[in-house]
Design a protein around this motif. Structure first.
Motif, PDB file in Angstrom:
ATOM      1  N   TYR A   1       4.948   3.741   1.014  1.00  0.00           N
ATOM      2  CA  TYR A   1       3.980   4.372   1.746  1.00  0.00           C
ATOM      3  C   TYR A   1       3.592   3.907   3.034  1.00  0.00           C
ATOM      4  O   TYR A   1       3.654   2.904   3.330  1.00  0.00           O
ATOM      5  CB  TYR A   1       2.733   4.473   0.622  1.00  0.00           C
ATOM      6  CG  TYR A   1       3.125   5.004  -0.722  1.00  0.00           C
ATOM      7  CD1 TYR A   1       3.000   6.240  -1.015  1.00  0.00           C
ATOM      8  CD2 TYR A   1       3.580   4.333  -1.775  1.00  0.00           C
ATOM      9  CE1 TYR A   1       3.411   6.979  -2.164  1.00  0.00           C
ATOM     10  CE2 TYR A   1       3.888   4.772  -2.983  1.00  0.00           C
ATOM     11  CZ  TYR A   1       3.828   6.059  -3.110  1.00  0.00           C
ATOM     12  OH  TYR A   1       4.060   6.709  -4.432  1.00  0.00           O
ATOM     13  N   ILE A   2       3.161   4.866   3.745  1.00  0.00           N
ATOM     14  CA  ILE A   2       2.936   4.781   5.058  1.00  0.00           C
ATOM     15  C   ILE A   2       1.362   4.835   5.284  1.00  0.00           C
ATOM     16  O   ILE A   2       0.942   6.082   4.970  1.00  0.00           O
ATOM     17  CB  ILE A   2       3.517   5.343   6.268  1.00  0.00           C
ATOM     18  CG1 ILE A   2       5.157   5.193   6.058  1.00  0.00           C
ATOM     19  CG2 ILE A   2       3.131   4.992   7.709  1.00  0.00           C
ATOM     20  CD1 ILE A   2       6.037   6.069   6.893  1.00  0.00           C
ATOM     21  N   PRO A   3       0.670   3.892   5.710  1.00  0.00           N
ATOM     22  CA  PRO A   3      -0.898   4.239   5.899  1.00  0.00           C
ATOM     23  C   PRO A   3      -1.052   5.102   6.644  1.00  0.00           C
ATOM     24  O   PRO A   3      -0.426   5.315   7.877  1.00  0.00           O
ATOM     25  CB  PRO A   3      -1.237   2.692   6.427  1.00  0.00           C
ATOM     26  CG  PRO A   3      -0.225   1.789   6.137  1.00  0.00           C
ATOM     27  CD  PRO A   3       0.944   2.427   5.960  1.00  0.00           C
TER      28      PRO A   3
ATOM     29  N   GLY B   1       0.945  -3.838 -14.214  1.00  0.00           N
ATOM     30  CA  GLY B   1       2.163  -3.542 -14.213  1.00  0.00           C
ATOM     31  C   GLY B   1       2.638  -2.272 -12.976  1.00  0.00           C
ATOM     32  O   GLY B   1       3.730  -1.950 -12.774  1.00  0.00           O
ATOM     33  N   GLU B   2       1.590  -1.961 -12.382  1.00  0.00           N
ATOM     34  CA  GLU B   2       1.714  -0.713 -11.059  1.00  0.00           C
ATOM     35  C   GLU B   2       2.136  -1.664 -10.185  1.00  0.00           C
ATOM     36  O   GLU B   2       1.799  -2.779  -9.701  1.00  0.00           O
ATOM     37  CB  GLU B   2       0.287  -0.370 -10.811  1.00  0.00           C
ATOM     38  CG  GLU B   2      -0.298   0.483 -11.973  1.00  0.00           C
ATOM     39  CD  GLU B   2       0.238   1.818 -12.195  1.00  0.00           C
ATOM     40  OE1 GLU B   2       0.993   2.231 -11.077  1.00  0.00           O
ATOM     41  OE2 GLU B   2      -0.011   2.357 -13.306  1.00  0.00           O
ATOM     42  N   GLU B   3       3.396  -0.816  -9.757  1.00  0.00           N
ATOM     43  CA  GLU B   3       4.004  -1.573  -8.267  1.00  0.00           C
ATOM     44  C   GLU B   3       4.307  -0.533  -7.224  1.00  0.00           C
ATOM     45  O   GLU B   3       4.398   0.710  -7.607  1.00  0.00           O
ATOM     46  CB  GLU B   3       5.428  -2.002  -8.817  1.00  0.00           C
ATOM     47  CG  GLU B   3       6.310  -2.887  -7.771  1.00  0.00           C
ATOM     48  CD  GLU B   3       7.670  -3.283  -8.487  1.00  0.00           C
ATOM     49  OE1 GLU B   3       8.282  -3.434  -7.573  1.00  0.00           O
ATOM     50  OE2 GLU B   3       7.963  -3.507  -9.603  1.00  0.00           O
ATOM     51  N   ARG B   4       3.949  -1.161  -6.181  1.00  0.00           N
ATOM     52  CA  ARG B   4       4.001  -0.054  -4.917  1.00  0.00           C
ATOM     53  C   ARG B   4       4.669  -1.223  -3.426  1.00  0.00           C
ATOM     54  O   ARG B   4       4.522  -2.217  -3.718  1.00  0.00           O
ATOM     55  CB  ARG B   4       2.549   0.234  -4.460  1.00  0.00           C
ATOM     56  CG  ARG B   4       1.906   1.164  -5.551  1.00  0.00           C
ATOM     57  CD  ARG B   4       2.512   2.653  -5.740  1.00  0.00           C
ATOM     58  NE  ARG B   4       1.714   3.710  -6.452  1.00  0.00           N
ATOM     59  CZ  ARG B   4       1.670   3.581  -7.975  1.00  0.00           C
ATOM     60  NH1 ARG B   4       2.444   2.524  -8.385  1.00  0.00           N
ATOM     61  NH2 ARG B   4       1.085   4.190  -8.519  1.00  0.00           N
ATOM     62  N   ALA B   5       4.927  -0.218  -2.605  1.00  0.00           N
ATOM     63  CA  ALA B   5       5.353  -0.742  -1.402  1.00  0.00           C
ATOM     64  C   ALA B   5       4.419  -0.091  -0.320  1.00  0.00           C
ATOM     65  O   ALA B   5       4.687   1.365  -0.313  1.00  0.00           O
ATOM     66  CB  ALA B   5       6.619  -0.727  -1.357  1.00  0.00           C
TER      67      ALA B   5
ATOM     68  N   PHE C   1      -2.746   6.996  -2.840  1.00  0.00           N
ATOM     69  CA  PHE C   1      -3.343   5.806  -3.879  1.00  0.00           C
ATOM     70  C   PHE C   1      -4.436   6.137  -4.403  1.00  0.00           C
ATOM     71  O   PHE C   1      -5.021   5.453  -4.956  1.00  0.00           O
ATOM     72  CB  PHE C   1      -3.375   4.550  -3.005  1.00  0.00           C
ATOM     73  CG  PHE C   1      -1.951   3.925  -2.443  1.00  0.00           C
ATOM     74  CD1 PHE C   1      -0.922   4.352  -2.633  1.00  0.00           C
ATOM     75  CD2 PHE C   1      -2.017   2.411  -2.317  1.00  0.00           C
ATOM     76  CE1 PHE C   1       0.386   3.585  -2.512  1.00  0.00           C
ATOM     77  CE2 PHE C   1      -1.017   1.613  -2.218  1.00  0.00           C
ATOM     78  CZ  PHE C   1       0.220   2.374  -2.135  1.00  0.00           C
ATOM     79  N   ASP C   2      -4.913   7.533  -4.602  1.00  0.00           N
ATOM     80  CA  ASP C   2      -6.275   7.910  -4.987  1.00  0.00           C
ATOM     81  C   ASP C   2      -6.244   7.258  -6.631  1.00  0.00           C
ATOM     82  O   ASP C   2      -7.402   7.139  -7.044  1.00  0.00           O
ATOM     83  CB  ASP C   2      -6.494   9.527  -5.479  1.00  0.00           C
ATOM     84  CG  ASP C   2      -5.068  10.248  -5.844  1.00  0.00           C
ATOM     85  OD1 ASP C   2      -4.163   9.676  -5.772  1.00  0.00           O
ATOM     86  OD2 ASP C   2      -5.614  11.326  -6.092  1.00  0.00           O
TER      87      ASP C   2
ATOM     88  N   VAL D   1      -7.217  -1.375   0.265  1.00  0.00           N
ATOM     89  CA  VAL D   1      -6.661  -0.045   0.370  1.00  0.00           C
ATOM     90  C   VAL D   1      -7.633   1.138   0.014  1.00  0.00           C
ATOM     91  O   VAL D   1      -8.075   0.893  -1.210  1.00  0.00           O
ATOM     92  CB  VAL D   1      -5.442   0.114  -0.321  1.00  0.00           C
ATOM     93  CG1 VAL D   1      -4.711   1.471  -0.110  1.00  0.00           C
ATOM     94  CG2 VAL D   1      -4.191  -0.817   0.077  1.00  0.00           C
ATOM     95  N   ALA D   2      -7.911   2.185   0.620  1.00  0.00           N
ATOM     96  CA  ALA D   2      -8.615   3.149   0.474  1.00  0.00           C
ATOM     97  C   ALA D   2      -7.890   4.472   0.478  1.00  0.00           C
ATOM     98  O   ALA D   2      -6.712   4.460   0.813  1.00  0.00           O
ATOM     99  CB  ALA D   2      -9.804   3.460   1.538  1.00  0.00           C
ATOM    100  N   SER D   3      -8.342   5.471  -0.444  1.00  0.00           N
ATOM    101  CA  SER D   3      -7.388   6.409  -0.483  1.00  0.00           C
ATOM    102  C   SER D   3      -8.165   7.731   0.185  1.00  0.00           C
ATOM    103  O   SER D   3      -7.760   8.717   0.327  1.00  0.00           O
ATOM    104  CB  SER D   3      -7.033   7.196  -1.950  1.00  0.00           C
ATOM    105  OG  SER D   3      -8.782   7.339  -2.595  1.00  0.00           O
TER     106      SER D   3
END
Length: 126
Positions: free
Chosen positions: A13-15, A69-73, A36-37, A98-100
């Motif tokens: 994901y790109i900010p 267990g949540e995985e993100r990049a 990322f909500d 990180v904010a949504s």
């Protein structure tokens, strides 16, 4: 550096926006990722991370896995969000929040995914 792991993510994901602030005398990279909500509402009790570099995308990728267990990049493309990693603040241990929501809409009730004690490890120079 935090416990590293072998990422299994297939997308990054790109900010939408980002900037530096501080919390208790530690630099904080505050970024907004609207997708990322649901992730920002997870109580983070710990995580592992690793920095990767993608030559084709010309960017550093921050891969992390929460203890849940949540995985993100998150992709920090050199000419966009990657500029934040070129700042002096990224040369020391820092936190990522990180904010949504949009950064200018953050208030005391905004959920943030808190990823503490990050050490940026840029790709080695050729």
């Amino acid at each position: 550096m935090e416990n590293q792991f072998k990422p299994s993510v297939t997308e990054a994901y790109i900010p939408d926006d980002g900037g530096w602030t501080s919390y208790k005398e530690t630099n904080v990279l505050l970024i907004s990722i609207p997708r990322f909500d649901q992730l920002v509402q997870i109580e983070n009790k710990g995580y592992s991370y690793v920095w990767l570099y993608d030559e084709e995308m010309d960017g550093h990728i921050f891969c992390f896995k929460l203890d849940s267990g949540e995985e993100r990049a998150i992709l920090f493309k050199h000419e966009h969000a990657g500029r934040l990693l070129q700042k002096e603040e990224a040369q020391e241990l820092f936190h990522i929040a990180v904010a949504s929501t949009k950064l200018d809409e953050i208030d005391d009730d905004t959920y943030l995914l808190w990823l503490p004690n990050v050490e940026f490890t840029p790709r080695p120079l050729p």
